[in-house]
Every structure is written in structure tokens, then in C-alpha cells.
Scaffold this active site. Structure first.
Site, PDB file in Angstrom:
ATOM      1  CG  HIS A 122       3.547  -3.857  -7.384  1.00  0.00           C
ATOM      2  ND1 HIS A 122       4.924  -3.938  -7.469  1.00  0.00           N
ATOM      3  CD2 HIS A 122       3.283  -3.046  -6.331  1.00  0.00           C
ATOM      4  CE1 HIS A 122       5.461  -3.209  -6.502  1.00  0.00           C
ATOM      5  NE2 HIS A 122       4.498  -2.647  -5.799  1.00  0.00           N
ATOM      6  CD  GLN A 202      -1.533  -4.505  -1.504  1.00  0.00           C
ATOM      7  OE1 GLN A 202      -2.247  -4.398  -0.509  1.00  0.00           O
ATOM      8  NE2 GLN A 202      -0.378  -3.847  -1.617  1.00  0.00           N
ATOM      9  CE  LYS A 225       3.010  -4.983  -0.250  1.00  0.00           C
ATOM     10  NZ  LYS A 225       3.137  -3.530  -0.120  1.00  0.00           N
TER      11      LYS A 225
END
Length: 421
Positions: A122, A202, A225
């Protein structure tokens, strides 16, 4: 899999209930929806408990401080940290990584050193090192992926040497959804004395994380998230490393004494938490952790894998669609065990491109049909260049999604082809 429990879980999210099936929200890798208990916790703090922390010698401030530090302990326990002081609250995973680049990198990296990342990072775990490289002049290596979309361990090991000072990589790809072999990466890095930083943004929403067992030096992630509030993140670091780092920002609460000629920093974690933090967000994050701990994690993960399996099988029927994570094969038979096996190295994120319809056009069309997905580079332009894909659509179901929403996506894709082609 208990469908009633999934529906009970789904009912905890007011935005989903509000739209009552009118929107299939399939963009949780960008930011998940929030359950009522998290929203209520934030509201309760501002309505009944608000005071600044660490500073007031009155009961309201002391209660807020106790709640804030209690949240730190909850986060430490959630990720298997041995000491709550190793948990640094940040505004997100991005800031957490930047703290390492600034407070550790500026102090310990020289122009003779090397830093290793992968092509699949990322931008939050790519740009800080590019910026620091411009300032210091160290060598930055980008390790390729295997056909299974995990780091090429042979190429990685061949790059390691006595000049390697840091390995910075993701735990789970935000584009491909693949789980990286962190223990193997750490073991190889330790052989040459390199530090290891993991972007866990993630991973934490899906996997059970124990930072001590992983053996990493730094672990960064965000609350938003994993059903928590936006504007809150965590940098976990080993105590001895954090204590050897300089401060990241200067201001109130990160010092012991200040004079006209100098200052003395506070101990960790406060050394890295200058100014008034996002108190409400941190308390909301703790509520999110307690909420997730109250559910059967294996049941939720199995449900998520069934959704992803249904999605991949459905996408396979579109001849013009190319899966970026193409190593996930469409199987003739899927059962509980096969879903559990897949869950060990994949979290269900599916990215794809259409050979005749631009990703942005397709995403807008899907939105018109009540389906919310991500389009573009997903803050991973180097990965798209590596895969020779201009842009892609990312579908990221989460525990609160249901099979009907996957069907809505597939039906909307069929309608899009009929419209554009």
C-alpha cells in the site's frame, strides 16, 4: 455455519439496517461499517464523560484517563502484546508507519544501508520509505511476488545481507487478499539482524494476531477497517526499540520537562503521543474490540469465505473479466474444510479488471444498481504496474454481508455488459 447468527451480526450495523437491502456495501477493505455499540460509545463519551486526559486533577478527567488507558490495555491484549506501554495510539495505520520512518529511520538508517519492501505494498508502506530514501540515500529494494501472489521468498532471501536494516511489508494485500508468510520473513530477516515492520491494516480485521508469536519488531493497523471509528490507529513496537527511538512530534504530553534551551521526553507510550488524542475514537475502538470478541470468530471467517467463494465462482462466468488474484482457482466442490484451508492464506478480497469496460465506468454503473465497490489503484499503483493492469475493481465482503448481496453484484455486472457492450 449458522445463518441466524450471521443475521444477528448483520442487525448490529445501523447503516445496513437503514438501507434495508437497497445498498450492497462491498467496500469494507477501504473502511468497514460500524455497529451500534461503537457509535453509542463515542456518543456517550461526548455526552456524559468528556474531559481531556492525563492533565486534569478532577474526577471527570481522571475517569476519562482511566478509560483511555484501559482501552490501551484492551488493544494490547487483543494483539497479544506483553505490555500495554508498547501500544502507541495514532490517527491510523499510515501515521503509525510514518512514525517508524521518522523516529526510527532518521536515527538508525544511513546512506550505506538497505531497506526491503515488496511490489505489493500500500502507498502507506511505500511512500514514507521513498521520502526517507530521498533524504538519506539508502538503497530501497522491491521484492516480486510468486504466482500465488505471496512474496517470493527466494528473491527476498537473495536480497538480504549485512547492510539490510529493515524489512517493511504487508501482512495481507489490500488488493489481492493474500496472507504473507510473516514468520518465514521474520526468521530470514533476523539472520542478518534486520528489523521487521508489518502493515497489518488488512490482517487485523480478519485474522487472530499475536505480535509476540509473529516475532516482528513493529506492527501497524487501523481501527476503522475492523468496525471501529475512523481517525484511530495503532503502532505496536517492542519496548526496547521504542525506548531507543526519538520522538515523532513535539508538544504537550510527550515531555517531562521543558526549558528555554531543551526538553526531556516522557516515557513510552506518551513520548509518541503529543497533544490531545482522539479520545472518543480510542474508546470507540475498545468497544469495537469487545464487540468482535463477543462473536464466534471461526463462524464469521467461514461465512466470509463462503461469500468470497460464491463471488469467485460467479465472476468465472464472465469471459471478459480477469481476476488479479487468479491463483485462487474455481473448484468443483467446496465444503467447510476447503473454506477453512483457503482462509489460512486468503481473506476474501477479490480484485478484477474488465477487458472492455473501464473500472471507473463499471463502478459508477454498479453504484446505480445499489452496489458499492472500489475502483482505481487502491493506493497500490506499483502493484498494478507490476501486474500490467491500468486499474481494477475491488470487491471486499465482510462478515455482515450476505449471499444476496453477492448476487446483486453479479446481476449488476451482467447488466453492465448488456449496457456497455
Amino acid at each position: 455455519m449458522d445463518s441466524r447468527q450471521i443475521e444477528d451480526f448483520r442487525a448490529c450495523f445501523p447503516l445496513i439496517s437503514h438501507y434495508d437491502g437497497a445498498i450492497a456495501f462491498l467496500d469494507s477493505a477501504a473502511s468497514s461499517q460500524k455497529p451500534s455499540c461503537v457509535i453509542d460509545r463515542v456518543s456517550d463519551y461526548y455526552s456524559r464523560e468528556h474531559a481531556n486526559i492525563h492533565r486534569g486533577l478532577y474526577s471527570l478527567s481522571e475517569k476519562a484517563t482511566a478509560a483511555f488507558e484501559g482501552a490501551r490495555s484492551s488493544v494490547a491484549s487483543f494483539i497479544g502484546a506483553s505490555d500495554p506501554r508498547e501500544v502507541i495510539f495514532t490517527k491510523g495505520c499510515t501515521e503509525a508507519i510514518n512514525i517508524v520512518a521518522s523516529a526510527w529511520g532518521r536515527k538508525f538508517l544511513t546512506s550505506d544501508d538497505e531497506v526491503i519492501v515488496t511490489v505489493a505494498e500500500h502507498h502507506a508502506n511505500m511512500v514514507p520509505w521513498l521520502m526517507l530514501q530521498q533524504q538519506i540515500g539508502f538503497t530501497l529494494h522491491h521484492i516480486p511476488l510468486t504466482l500465488s501472489c505471496t512474496i517470493d521468498l527466494d528473491a527476498f532471501r537473495s536480497r538480504l545481507n549485512e547492510r539490510t536494516k529493515l524489512v517493511a511489508t504487508h501482512h495481507v494485500s489490500n488488493v489481492l487478499g493474500m496472507v504473507q508468510p510473516i514468520r518465514a520473513i521474520v526468521a530470514a530477516a533476523q539472520e542478518v539482524g534486520a528489523r521487521v515492520l508489518i502493515d497489518g491494516a488488512q490482517a487485523v480485521p480478519h485474522l487472530s494476531i499475536n505480535v509476540v508469536e509473529l516475532g516482528v519488531d513493529f506492527y501497524a493497523f487501523s481501527a476503522h477497517k475492523m468496525v471501529g471509528p475512523t481517525g484511530v490507529g495503532v503502532l505496536w513496537g517492542r519496548q526496547d526499540i521504542l525506548e531507543g527511538m526519538g520522538p515523532y512530534e513535539g508538544g504537550g504530553d510527550m515531555i517531562i520537562t521543558v526549558s528555554q534551551t531543551g526538553f526531556e521526553t516522557a516515557d513510552i507510550p506518551h513520548k509518541f503521543e503529543a497533544g490531545t488524542p482522539n479520545i472518543a475514537g480510542v474508546l470507540g475502538f475498545e468497544a469495537a474490540i469487545q464487540f468482535m470478541k463477543s462473536w464466534d470468530h471461526q463462524m464469521l471467517r467461514t461465512h466470509e469465505q463462503h461469500l468470497a467463494r460464491k463471488l469467485i465462482v460467479g465472476l468465472a462466468a464472465f469471459s471478459r473479466i480477469k481476476l488479479l488474484n487468479a491463483q485462487i482457482m474455481v473448484k468443483e466442490e467446496w465444503n467447510q474444510q476447503s473454506c477453512r484451508d483457503l482462509a489460512e492464506n486468503w481473506v476474501g478480497i477479490v480484485s478484477f479488471s474488465h477487458q472492455d469496460i473501464h473500472a471507473h465506468d463499471l463502478a459508477c454503473f454498479l453504484d446505480g444498481h445499489g452496489v458499492a465497490v472500489r475502483a482505481g489503484h487502491h493506493c497500490a499503483m506499483p502493484l498494478h504496474d507490476y501486474l500490467n493492469v491500468g486499474s481494477s475493481l475491488r470487491v471486499s465482503p465482510y462478515y455482515y454481508n450476505n449471499p444476496a448481496e453477492i448476487e446483486s453484484l453479479l446481476s449488476a455486472l451482467q447488466a453492465a455488459e448488456e449496457f456497455f457492450l
